[in-house]
Design a protein around this motif. Sequence first.
Motif, PDB file in Angstrom:
ATOM      1  N   SER A  44      74.174  55.198  53.484  1.00 27.69           N
ATOM      2  CA  SER A  44      73.262  54.441  52.640  1.00 27.69           C
ATOM      3  C   SER A  44      74.044  53.584  51.649  1.00 27.69           C
ATOM      4  O   SER A  44      75.082  53.998  51.127  1.00 27.69           O
ATOM      5  CB  SER A  44      72.330  55.393  51.884  1.00 27.69           C
ATOM      6  N   ARG A  45      73.548  52.368  51.407  1.00 26.73           N
ATOM      7  CA  ARG A  45      74.186  51.502  50.418  1.00 26.73           C
ATOM      8  C   ARG A  45      73.566  51.666  49.031  1.00 26.73           C
ATOM      9  O   ARG A  45      74.017  51.046  48.071  1.00 26.73           O
ATOM     10  CB  ARG A  45      74.074  50.034  50.860  1.00 26.73           C
ATOM     11  N   ASP A  46      72.548  52.505  48.961  1.00 25.97           N
ATOM     12  CA  ASP A  46      71.929  52.825  47.680  1.00 25.97           C
ATOM     13  C   ASP A  46      72.781  53.899  47.000  1.00 25.97           C
ATOM     14  O   ASP A  46      72.971  54.987  47.543  1.00 25.97           O
ATOM     15  CB  ASP A  46      70.506  53.326  47.900  1.00 25.97           C
TER      16      ASP A  46
ATOM     17  N   THR B 198      71.570  57.489  46.871  1.00 24.81           N
ATOM     18  CA  THR B 198      71.466  58.302  48.086  1.00 24.81           C
ATOM     19  C   THR B 198      72.671  58.120  49.010  1.00 24.81           C
ATOM     20  O   THR B 198      72.600  58.487  50.186  1.00 24.81           O
ATOM     21  CB  THR B 198      70.178  57.935  48.861  1.00 24.81           C
TER      22      THR B 198
ATOM     23  N   LYS C  20      71.870  60.170  52.573  1.00 22.14           N
ATOM     24  CA  LYS C  20      71.055  59.485  53.573  1.00 22.14           C
ATOM     25  C   LYS C  20      71.911  58.725  54.582  1.00 22.14           C
ATOM     26  O   LYS C  20      73.067  58.396  54.323  1.00 22.14           O
ATOM     27  CB  LYS C  20      70.067  58.525  52.905  1.00 22.14           C
TER      28      LYS C  20
ATOM     29  N   SER D 285      71.535  55.339  57.353  1.00 19.26           N
ATOM     30  CA  SER D 285      70.740  54.155  57.666  1.00 19.26           C
ATOM     31  C   SER D 285      71.023  53.679  59.081  1.00 19.26           C
ATOM     32  O   SER D 285      72.152  53.767  59.568  1.00 19.26           O
ATOM     33  CB  SER D 285      71.035  53.035  56.671  1.00 19.26           C
TER      34      SER D 285
ATOM     35  N   TYR E 223      68.524  46.164  58.078  1.00 21.36           N
ATOM     36  CA  TYR E 223      67.957  46.834  56.918  1.00 21.36           C
ATOM     37  C   TYR E 223      68.843  48.014  56.500  1.00 21.36           C
ATOM     38  O   TYR E 223      69.680  48.475  57.260  1.00 21.36           O
ATOM     39  CB  TYR E 223      66.557  47.355  57.230  1.00 21.36           C
ATOM     40  N   ASN E 224      68.607  48.476  55.284  1.00 18.13           N
ATOM     41  CA  ASN E 224      69.298  49.677  54.828  1.00 18.13           C
ATOM     42  C   ASN E 224      68.295  50.680  54.281  1.00 18.13           C
ATOM     43  O   ASN E 224      68.055  51.722  54.877  1.00 18.13           O
ATOM     44  CB  ASN E 224      70.348  49.339  53.782  1.00 18.13           C
ATOM     45  N   LYS E 225      67.674  50.354  53.180  1.00 19.70           N
ATOM     46  CA  LYS E 225      66.719  51.274  52.558  1.00 19.70           C
ATOM     47  C   LYS E 225      65.541  51.542  53.476  1.00 19.70           C
ATOM     48  O   LYS E 225      65.074  52.684  53.603  1.00 19.70           O
ATOM     49  CB  LYS E 225      66.229  50.692  51.229  1.00 19.70           C
ATOM     50  N   GLU E 226      65.042  50.498  54.143  1.00 26.05           N
ATOM     51  CA  GLU E 226      63.849  50.648  54.966  1.00 26.05           C
ATOM     52  C   GLU E 226      64.097  51.472  56.225  1.00 26.05           C
ATOM     53  O   GLU E 226      63.147  51.960  56.838  1.00 26.05           O
ATOM     54  CB  GLU E 226      63.310  49.260  55.356  1.00 26.05           C
TER      55      GLU E 226
ATOM     56  N   SER F 238      66.331  54.105  56.292  1.00 25.35           N
ATOM     57  CA  SER F 238      67.103  55.273  55.864  1.00 25.35           C
ATOM     58  C   SER F 238      66.379  56.577  56.201  1.00 25.35           C
ATOM     59  O   SER F 238      65.164  56.691  56.024  1.00 25.35           O
ATOM     60  CB  SER F 238      67.360  55.211  54.349  1.00 25.35           C
TER      61      SER F 238
END
Length: 415
Positions: free
Chosen positions: A163-165, A168, A172, A174, A224-227, A229
């Motif tokens: 995850s790039r967030d 998380t 997580k 992605s 995408y990343n967050k969507e 994950s």
Amino acid sequence: MKKYFSLFFIILFFIPLSYSQSDFIEPDYIKTIIFKSTATNNYAPIIRLGEKLILSFDDLNADEHNYTYKIEHCTLDWEVSNLSEFEFINGFAEDRIRDFENSFNTLQPYTNYTLTIPNETTKIKISGNYILSVINEDSEIIFKRKFVVYEPKVTVGVSIYKSRDIATINTKQSVEFIINHPNYNINNPSLEIIPVILQNNNWQTAIIGLKPQFYRGTQLLYKYNKETSFWGGNEFLFFDSKSIRNSTLNIAKVELGKELYHTYLYTNEGRIGKPYTLFPDINGNFIIRTLDGNNSNIDADYSWVHFSLESFENLEGKDIYISGNYNNWQLNNTNKLHHNTETGLYETTILLKQGFYNYLYATKTKNGIISNHDIDGSYFQTENDYTVLVYYKKFGDRYTKVIGIGYGNSEKINN
């Protein structure tokens, strides 16, 4: 040099689905439902058009009951479509299950039923979502299973990333993927293409409806990343009861009860907050096997498997379940744990056929929110299987096709 072209006016529509693969609980006398591709090491009921699925299940009444099966074509959201049977089946969509055999030399008597699809009387003509129902002599549905048939019109490349967030990044994973369609004309990809992402073939956490972010020639790019994950979760716990009379790894003791053996597993401790530990698993699946016979379908016996969990997490308002593909990822009273005030442990007992089982502890809130990381934690290093299914419905078509599939695994995760 080819350039990326962004879709500036894209409307993002993604839905993390949360539904089980069965809408009701099977009867207590129906056990060990296996529904998967006949391909080696493939545990999911997802096949290429023309390939075979195998269904196997046990009836503990052992009365050689007459069962029939029925196949229904479905829409993208698993509602029965308006196609007539002759549009998606060559032959009959409903027929008897003729292959069954009684167990041999087991303490628990049962009748094992097997079915292969396609077969001489039932051949599937088109790709898409399907539901297979097993029906008894009183025309009552005993259980249902979903399956997917695809045709290889496009190819899908899948990559797994951390995850790039920042919040998380350690918990997580992605999924990024590219749909290649050099020989397949797609007029309006943002409306006609609907990808579905599965983690470990569990439809409860599926993500559906992402639009392509970029076009590159005949490629659709989903970066995408967050969507996209998923919680990484933790490696599945396991036990192996192939030798029903003896304790083995993760089995503390075995006792013969009044009728059946009782298999007591070592108490599991909650793993949240502890360092990640790698150990091989089969991502929630199970394999029926026994050392006491040559045909596990009828030679494997049943035992009462005792699970216990020590957890000090605050689980107020949440119920705990034994989760895995052994019961189609369902969370119900059959696999729900109860707190024992005397031992301080969460405990439950499940009747299971001999074999190798993966499982984890999942929680569910009163609102139906399911978590696979409340007890065992979540780590980006966890090895998970990912599947991307490409659904396609051209404007004016009467049904949704499945035109491609791609696979990824987080064992080789990208930073």
